[in-house]
Design a protein around this motif. Structure first.
Motif, PDB file in Angstrom:
ATOM      1  N   LYS A   3     -56.031 -29.899  16.695  1.00 42.10           N
ATOM      2  CA  LYS A   3     -55.091 -30.488  17.775  1.00 42.10           C
ATOM      3  C   LYS A   3     -54.159 -31.670  16.945  1.00 42.10           C
ATOM      4  CE  LYS A   3     -58.519 -28.697  20.916  1.00 42.10           C
ATOM      5  NZ  LYS A   3     -59.531 -29.007  21.648  1.00 42.10           N
ATOM      6  N   THR A   4     -53.667 -31.183  16.181  1.00 43.10           N
ATOM      7  CA  THR A   4     -52.824 -32.528  15.641  1.00 43.10           C
ATOM      8  C   THR A   4     -51.256 -32.140  15.531  1.00 43.10           C
ATOM      9  OG1 THR A   4     -52.773 -30.988  13.448  1.00 43.10           O
ATOM     10  CG2 THR A   4     -54.338 -32.652  13.612  1.00 43.10           C
ATOM     11  N   LEU A   5     -50.545 -33.304  15.433  1.00 42.14           N
ATOM     12  CA  LEU A   5     -49.087 -33.157  15.380  1.00 42.14           C
ATOM     13  C   LEU A   5     -48.493 -32.179  14.509  1.00 42.14           C
ATOM     14  CD1 LEU A   5     -46.130 -34.131  16.375  1.00 42.14           C
ATOM     15  CD2 LEU A   5     -46.445 -36.039  14.810  1.00 42.14           C
TER      16      LEU A   5
ATOM     17  N   PHE B 233     -33.192 -36.984  12.282  1.00 42.98           N
ATOM     18  CA  PHE B 233     -31.708 -36.596  13.175  1.00 42.98           C
ATOM     19  C   PHE B 233     -30.685 -37.325  12.819  1.00 42.98           C
ATOM     20  CE2 PHE B 233     -29.490 -37.339  17.491  1.00 42.98           C
ATOM     21  CZ  PHE B 233     -29.402 -35.910  17.557  1.00 42.98           C
ATOM     22  N   PRO B 234     -29.506 -36.587  12.555  1.00 41.69           N
ATOM     23  CA  PRO B 234     -28.161 -36.840  11.870  1.00 41.69           C
ATOM     24  C   PRO B 234     -27.974 -38.259  12.951  1.00 41.69           C
ATOM     25  CG  PRO B 234     -28.123 -34.618  12.163  1.00 41.69           C
ATOM     26  CD  PRO B 234     -29.591 -35.003  12.908  1.00 41.69           C
ATOM     27  N   GLY B 235     -27.626 -39.246  12.087  1.00 44.69           N
ATOM     28  CA  GLY B 235     -27.344 -40.504  12.776  1.00 44.69           C
ATOM     29  C   GLY B 235     -28.545 -41.272  13.233  1.00 44.69           C
ATOM     30  N   ASN B 236     -29.766 -40.745  13.291  1.00 48.73           N
ATOM     31  CA  ASN B 236     -31.026 -41.504  13.500  1.00 48.73           C
ATOM     32  C   ASN B 236     -31.214 -41.889  14.960  1.00 48.73           C
ATOM     33  OD1 ASN B 236     -30.428 -42.625  10.409  1.00 48.73           O
ATOM     34  ND2 ASN B 236     -32.111 -41.500  10.646  1.00 48.73           N
ATOM     35  N   LYS B 237     -30.218 -41.806  15.843  1.00 51.11           N
ATOM     36  CA  LYS B 237     -30.523 -42.055  16.971  1.00 51.11           C
ATOM     37  C   LYS B 237     -30.539 -41.027  18.024  1.00 51.11           C
ATOM     38  CE  LYS B 237     -30.379 -46.235  19.113  1.00 51.11           C
ATOM     39  NZ  LYS B 237     -31.770 -46.622  19.042  1.00 51.11           N
ATOM     40  N   ILE B 238     -31.913 -40.547  18.698  1.00 45.63           N
ATOM     41  CA  ILE B 238     -31.988 -39.374  19.131  1.00 45.63           C
ATOM     42  C   ILE B 238     -32.478 -39.751  20.757  1.00 45.63           C
ATOM     43  CG2 ILE B 238     -34.508 -39.297  18.467  1.00 45.63           C
ATOM     44  CD1 ILE B 238     -33.997 -35.888  18.433  1.00 45.63           C
ATOM     45  N   ALA B 239     -31.893 -39.097  21.678  1.00 45.60           N
ATOM     46  CA  ALA B 239     -32.100 -39.496  23.053  1.00 45.60           C
ATOM     47  C   ALA B 239     -33.505 -38.932  23.475  1.00 45.60           C
ATOM     48  CB  ALA B 239     -31.275 -38.517  24.143  1.00 45.60           C
ATOM     49  N   MET B 240     -34.070 -37.858  22.550  1.00 47.96           N
ATOM     50  CA  MET B 240     -35.668 -37.449  23.007  1.00 47.96           C
ATOM     51  C   MET B 240     -36.752 -38.522  22.222  1.00 47.96           C
ATOM     52  SD  MET B 240     -37.230 -33.585  21.841  1.00 47.96           S
ATOM     53  CE  MET B 240     -36.977 -33.668  20.237  1.00 47.96           C
ATOM     54  N   ALA B 241     -37.440 -39.253  22.938  1.00 42.25           N
ATOM     55  CA  ALA B 241     -38.428 -39.479  22.318  1.00 42.25           C
ATOM     56  C   ALA B 241     -39.535 -38.659  21.899  1.00 42.25           C
ATOM     57  CB  ALA B 241     -39.278 -40.709  23.206  1.00 42.25           C
ATOM     58  N   GLN B 242     -40.333 -39.188  21.088  1.00 39.46           N
ATOM     59  CA  GLN B 242     -41.317 -38.250  20.306  1.00 39.46           C
ATOM     60  C   GLN B 242     -42.182 -37.457  21.438  1.00 39.46           C
ATOM     61  OE1 GLN B 242     -44.368 -40.095  17.735  1.00 39.46           O
ATOM     62  NE2 GLN B 242     -45.061 -37.777  17.134  1.00 39.46           N
ATOM     63  N   PRO B 243     -41.937 -36.010  21.525  1.00 40.65           N
ATOM     64  CA  PRO B 243     -42.555 -35.242  22.466  1.00 40.65           C
ATOM     65  C   PRO B 243     -43.886 -34.880  22.364  1.00 40.65           C
ATOM     66  CG  PRO B 243     -40.983 -33.821  21.219  1.00 40.65           C
ATOM     67  CD  PRO B 243     -40.932 -35.210  20.664  1.00 40.65           C
ATOM     68  N   VAL B 244     -44.393 -34.807  21.360  1.00 41.77           N
ATOM     69  CA  VAL B 244     -46.060 -34.451  21.054  1.00 41.77           C
ATOM     70  C   VAL B 244     -46.466 -35.457  20.014  1.00 41.77           C
ATOM     71  CG1 VAL B 244     -46.516 -32.058  21.632  1.00 41.77           C
ATOM     72  CG2 VAL B 244     -45.050 -32.782  19.336  1.00 41.77           C
ATOM     73  N   SER B 245     -47.837 -35.474  20.182  1.00 44.43           N
ATOM     74  CA  SER B 245     -48.683 -36.234  19.210  1.00 44.43           C
ATOM     75  C   SER B 245     -50.010 -35.485  19.252  1.00 44.43           C
ATOM     76  CB  SER B 245     -49.007 -37.875  19.877  1.00 44.43           C
ATOM     77  OG  SER B 245     -49.068 -37.799  21.009  1.00 44.43           O
ATOM     78  N   ASP B 246     -50.658 -35.959  18.305  1.00 41.05           N
ATOM     79  CA  ASP B 246     -51.962 -35.524  18.055  1.00 41.05           C
ATOM     80  C   ASP B 246     -52.808 -35.530  19.442  1.00 41.05           C
ATOM     81  OD1 ASP B 246     -51.509 -35.418  15.511  1.00 41.05           O
ATOM     82  OD2 ASP B 246     -52.781 -37.256  14.899  1.00 41.05           O
ATOM     83  N   GLY B 247     -53.377 -34.268  19.552  1.00 41.73           N
ATOM     84  CA  GLY B 247     -54.475 -34.232  20.569  1.00 41.73           C
ATOM     85  C   GLY B 247     -53.743 -33.588  22.136  1.00 41.73           C
ATOM     86  N   ALA B 248     -52.302 -33.780  22.086  1.00 43.77           N
ATOM     87  CA  ALA B 248     -51.365 -33.433  23.402  1.00 43.77           C
ATOM     88  C   ALA B 248     -51.722 -32.040  24.021  1.00 43.77           C
ATOM     89  CB  ALA B 248     -50.026 -33.762  23.111  1.00 43.77           C
ATOM     90  N   VAL B 249     -51.972 -31.141  23.199  1.00 43.70           N
ATOM     91  CA  VAL B 249     -52.133 -29.761  23.589  1.00 43.70           C
ATOM     92  C   VAL B 249     -53.570 -29.103  23.156  1.00 43.70           C
ATOM     93  CG1 VAL B 249     -51.220 -27.217  23.479  1.00 43.70           C
ATOM     94  CG2 VAL B 249     -49.634 -29.259  23.348  1.00 43.70           C
TER      95      VAL B 249
END
Ligand code: HEC
Length: 280
Positions: free
Chosen positions: A225-227, A201-217
């Motif tokens: 079922k991997t990220l 993310f430009p500037g590295n500071k993003i308001a969205m925390a990691q939305p998906v991780s392994d196994g989430a869907v």
């Protein structure tokens, strides 16, 4: 010019070009800000014969629906678009059933009141927040609408790559910067102690925390079922949302090029015929 001098000259020219390319990429690396270049992914929709992978679009939609849609709207897409040719191509019955699961605000009725009713295929996706201000109040930043996002995001590849990207040569004709960036972004949460730090993310500071991780869907077609799989699938889905007519565009482009080639040949022989009797 003898063959020998000719080959020397062309050798010199290619060395010069190679040196130019090398300094170009060195410069690009030098002035790049902290964000590394997203890795280039292999997409079925890249290149002159590009087409979407239906199963991938369907999985990507599932990721969007179960995860991203909690925050991101998809204003320009109607449920019925999901059954159109060139897209995820769900059946019309599936789309009708899907739409009916949503509550759509409609009205006013005869009494002047707004009311809610089950969705229809012709409705657009309802947004998760009433307005951008409500989204910012809840999340700290406005989650951008997904409809055009895959085409609205890009990154600089520097000289000379941006020139090569524009040429129809192997390794060129690169138009998938957006989906590549989104994949990199979703994988780019590298600091365990800072959920809002993202490498890409430009500037590295993003308001969205990691939305998906392994196994989430929970995929039902046996895909991993991997990220990385989720990231690729949802990015492909976002590309389709941003360009639903991509397949048609590429097919038309190919037909036009084929026609122009044949037409150029015909013109050449016509010209030869017409001028055949003129002394010159
Ligand atoms: C909890 C809410 C939330 C969820 C869930 C969520 N996002 Fe986000 N997303 C945000 C917010 C807020 C921003 C704006 C970040 C900013 O500007 O700092 C954002 C920004 C983005 C961006 C734009 C980054 C940029 O370059 O401007 C992308 C791409 C994105 N999200 C993709 C996704 C995908 C894909 C999913 C689902 C897998 C998802 N988001 C799920 C809240 C969310």
């Amino acid at each position: 010019m003898t063959i020998k001098t000719f080959s020397l000259v062309s050798l010199g020219a290619s060395l010069g070009l190679a040196a130019l390319l090398a300094t170009g990429s060195a410069q690009a690396a030098g002035d790049a800000h902290s964000a590394p270049q997203p890795e280039r992914q292999a997409w079925t929709f890249a290149g002159p014969f590009g087409h979407y992978d239906r199963a991938q679009l369907q999985r990507g939609f599932q990721v969007y629906r179960e995860v991203c849609a909690n925050c991101h709207s998809l204003k320009r897409i109607a449920f019925r678009n999901l059954s159109e040719a060139g897209g995820p191509e769900f059946s019309e019955a599936q789309v009708k059933a899907l739409a009916a699961e949503y509550k759509i605000k409609d009205g006013p009725n005869d009494a002047g009141d707004m009311f809610e009713r089950p969705g229809r295929a012709s409705d657009r996706f309802p947004a998760p927040f009433a307005n951008p201000e409500a989204a910012r109040a809840a999340l700290g930043a406005i989650p951008p609408d997904f409809s055009l996002l895959a085409k609205a995001r890009s990154y600089s590849r520097g000289f000379p790559l941006f020139l090569i990207d524009a040429l129809p040569i192997p390794g060129g004709a690169y138009q998938e910067h957006g989906p590549d960036y989104i994949v990199a972004l979703l994988k780019g949460y590298s600091k365990t102690d800072d959920p809002n730090y993202n490498d890409y993310f430009p500037g590295n500071k993003i308001a969205m925390a990691q939305p998906v991780s392994d196994g989430a869907v929970d995929y039902t077609d046996g895909s991993p079922k991997t990220l990385i799989q989720y990231a690729r699938d949802v990015s492909a889905f976002m590309m389709w949302a941003a360009e639903p007519k991509l397949e048609q565009r590429k097919k038309t482009g190919f037909n036009v090029m084929a026609f122009l080639l044949v037409f150029a040949g015909l013109l050449y022989y016509t010209k030869k015929r017409v001028w055949a009797d003129v002394v010159h």
